[in-house]
Design an enzyme around this catalytic site. Sequence first.
Site, short mmCIF file in Angstrom:
data_model
loop_
_atom_site.label_atom_id
_atom_site.label_comp_id
_atom_site.label_asym_id
_atom_site.label_seq_id
_atom_site.Cartn_x
_atom_site.Cartn_y
_atom_site.Cartn_z
N ASP A 226 5.24 -7.55 -14.84
CA ASP A 226 6.13 -8.69 -14.70
C ASP A 226 5.43 -9.91 -14.12
O ASP A 226 5.77 -11.04 -14.43
CB ASP A 226 7.30 -8.29 -13.80
CG ASP A 226 8.34 -9.36 -13.74
OD1 ASP A 226 8.63 -9.96 -14.78
OD2 ASP A 226 8.85 -9.63 -12.64
N ILE A 227 4.45 -9.66 -13.27
CA ILE A 227 3.84 -10.83 -12.62
C ILE A 227 2.39 -11.07 -13.04
O ILE A 227 1.76 -11.99 -12.57
CB ILE A 227 3.94 -10.73 -11.07
CG1 ILE A 227 3.23 -9.49 -10.54
CG2 ILE A 227 5.39 -10.75 -10.61
CD1 ILE A 227 3.13 -9.47 -9.01
N ASP A 341 9.76 1.81 -5.63
CA ASP A 341 9.65 1.79 -7.10
C ASP A 341 8.89 2.99 -7.61
O ASP A 341 8.10 2.88 -8.56
CB ASP A 341 8.99 0.47 -7.54
CG ASP A 341 9.27 0.17 -9.02
OD1 ASP A 341 10.21 0.78 -9.59
OD2 ASP A 341 8.56 -0.66 -9.60
N1 LIG Z 1 -5.82 0.08 -11.25
C1 LIG Z 1 -5.46 0.24 -12.50
N2 LIG Z 1 -6.19 1.00 -13.33
C2 LIG Z 1 -5.82 1.18 -14.60
N3 LIG Z 1 -4.75 0.62 -15.16
C3 LIG Z 1 -3.97 -0.16 -14.39
C4 LIG Z 1 -4.28 -0.39 -13.03
N4 LIG Z 1 -3.33 -1.18 -12.50
C5 LIG Z 1 -2.47 -1.42 -13.49
N5 LIG Z 1 -2.84 -0.83 -14.63
C6 LIG Z 1 -2.18 -0.88 -15.91
O1 LIG Z 1 -1.70 -2.18 -16.11
C7 LIG Z 1 -0.29 -2.16 -16.35
C8 LIG Z 1 0.32 -3.36 -15.65
O2 LIG Z 1 0.27 -3.12 -14.27
P1 LIG Z 1 1.09 -3.98 -13.26
O3 LIG Z 1 0.99 -3.35 -11.93
O4 LIG Z 1 0.72 -5.39 -13.36
O5 LIG Z 1 2.51 -3.97 -13.84
P2 LIG Z 1 3.63 -2.89 -13.90
O6 LIG Z 1 3.17 -1.58 -13.34
O7 LIG Z 1 4.14 -2.85 -15.29
O8 LIG Z 1 4.68 -3.40 -12.92
P3 LIG Z 1 5.30 -4.76 -12.50
O9 LIG Z 1 5.98 -5.32 -13.70
O10 LIG Z 1 6.25 -4.29 -11.48
O11 LIG Z 1 4.24 -5.63 -11.92
C9 LIG Z 1 0.21 -0.84 -15.84
O12 LIG Z 1 1.24 -0.38 -16.63
C10 LIG Z 1 -1.00 0.06 -15.93
O13 LIG Z 1 -0.97 0.74 -17.16
#
Ligand SMILES: Nc1ncnc2c1ncn2[C@@H]1O[C@H](COP(=O)(O)OP(=O)(O)OP(=O)(O)O)[C@@H](O)[C@H]1O
Length: 607
Positions: A226-227, A341
């Site tokens: 989302d961000i 979450d």
């Molecule tokens: N450290 C990491 N290593 C590998 N993949 C990652 C890592 N962090 C995030 N991701 C991947 O990137 C995607 C986006 O992560 P991000 O944390 O930005 O958003 P999210 O988990 O969808 O949640 P939100 O919308 O609450 O920010 C995740 O779904 C994950 O698959």
Amino acid sequence: MASKTVSRTPVALPQKAVGVHQAAKGHDLKILPSQVSVTNKPKLVNPAEQSPEPRVTTAGAPSEAVESKRSPTNLNDSSNSGSSDSKVSSTRSEQASKTDLDVNDIRSSRENSVDQEKKTSEPCSVKDSSGSAKVSDGATSLAKTSGSAKVSDRADNVESGKSSICRGSTGSDVSDESTCSSFSSSINKPHKANDMRWEAIQAVRARDGVLGLSQFRLLKRLGCGDIGSVYLSELSGTKCYFAMKVMDKASLASRKKLLRAQTEREILQSLDHPFLPTLYSHFETDKFSCLVMEFCPGGDLHTLRQRQPGKYFSEQAVKFYVAEVLLSLEYLHMLGIVYRDLKPENVLVRDDGHIMLSDFDLSLRCAVSPTLVKTSSIDSDPQRKNSTYCAQPACIEPACIQPSCVVPTTCFSPRIFSSRSKKDRKPKNEIGNQVSPLPELIAEPSNARSMSFVGTHEYLAPEIIKGEGHGSAVDWWTFGIFLYELLFGKTPFKGSGNRATLFNVVGQPLRFPESPVVSFAARDLIRGLLVKEPQHRLAYKRGATEIKQHPFFEGVNWALIRCATPPEIPRPVDYDRLPIPAAPANEKAAVAVTDQKSDKYLEFDFF
Ligand SMILES: Nc1ncnc2c1ncn2[C@@H]1O[C@H](COP(=O)(O)OP(=O)(O)OP(=O)(O)O)[C@@H](O)[C@H]1O
């Protein structure tokens, strides 16, 4: 065959409650101001709750996804201030004035260190400055402070309390806005002392004076939240790989998500735990705010579960994953962080098969007073338990809760050990009554109260849905749903839509499917966690300790779990064969970053 992907969307609505009863009469589900008075302890500080917009995830699902991925919904509406709102605001500003000094201290130290950094980097900044210009539209890396100052200004008013919570390791160790020495890094993150990636980052910092986007090669987009978007990146020429979360500052500002991004960053900066992300660096360009974290090549547990036969994990595998998640939640609670979450999508798998809990932008920060409780007999009467042997740690300030010294010998003297006779002790094998020979550190932030509507529908605790105010017990509810989903391949209260799901969570009894067959202990643990009234829920009083003692975890060596063999180890990534990412669909929003080695363009879209 891949089926349509539907988002499991989290919600984040501060100071409001969903009108379940209204909806029960056949009306649409509405967001109503809560009838419930707010916190009795004005310690609660949560910037993320200021964000007023729906949270919708548009990308990030794995290409082979066969079932919906759930992302949090953010239905914040800060414009609507009900009575509970104003109570919260007043406690927040009270808190703010008390801790203004801390915040200002932190801010001024950041400003000073930026100045220092400027001086030291100038003589050797030839390569660095040209690189930065490419990605920040000509702005120097120091221009980034103006962008972040805005964030801080706003944050100072509403989240002053939390700055003390993270004070132990506030960004100075990782942020390239501030002093960055390898010395401070390893001190603040002792678990990373021998980490090659730290060393590589420090070496580049020492060489170039500052770390920025230009020193990284973005290799592949891993997902989009989302961000921001997350990219697999290499610290150029080092063969050290990271996950870099890139957030567009203008987009964050226009969608009122700056505070949420700041919450996540500050929480990440305060963490040092084997099952939580390491934030290696944070830096900003004119346009972007970037977090450099550990890369998890194993994907997330949601995706991994879908690959299992029957789409559920074996009980052994579940025991492993939930045990590691439990330890990370315990650690977060000790820092005064209510995660809020938990879901398989947010549990990533590291290269060694151990887990990493990710995504902290919905977390709630509050004060916590860890208590050492000596219990020679675990009985179900918490009153009795607490009245027997109880010691307040010498340092109960949140800032004293350094991750590495949670049970420091200096703070807790051995004389608190009980000398109760053997005959007073209960037999070991009574369910839920295993004798714990060591003092227990209880750091449940039980005074935390939030009125926000935060989480993912299938995972929302009843008290959140009912708008009754919630605290750390919501994490134990979500832990129960998480355990259920890993074992049975589905969540227990899912309805035909979000509204039906919320009704089920509040009103439907817990039921277990006949298949797969799951042990009594597992079902017993789930029953204890999925108690609708938080005060009767397992772990309400003593947090993770209560859960660890449940028979489901019999045989788990908590201290050495990081040495246990994981159920599955991801295939090693061949970084040399990664495809250059395709041009983004949204050309207008695309940002081009030069790949310094090949001179190719890597293009990616932001939002
Ligand atoms: N450290 C990491 N290593 C590998 N993949 C990652 C890592 N962090 C995030 N991701 C991947 O990137 C995607 C986006 O992560 P991000 O944390 O930005 O958003 P999210 O988990 O969808 O949640 P939100 O919308 O609450 O920010 C995740 O779904 C994950 O698959």
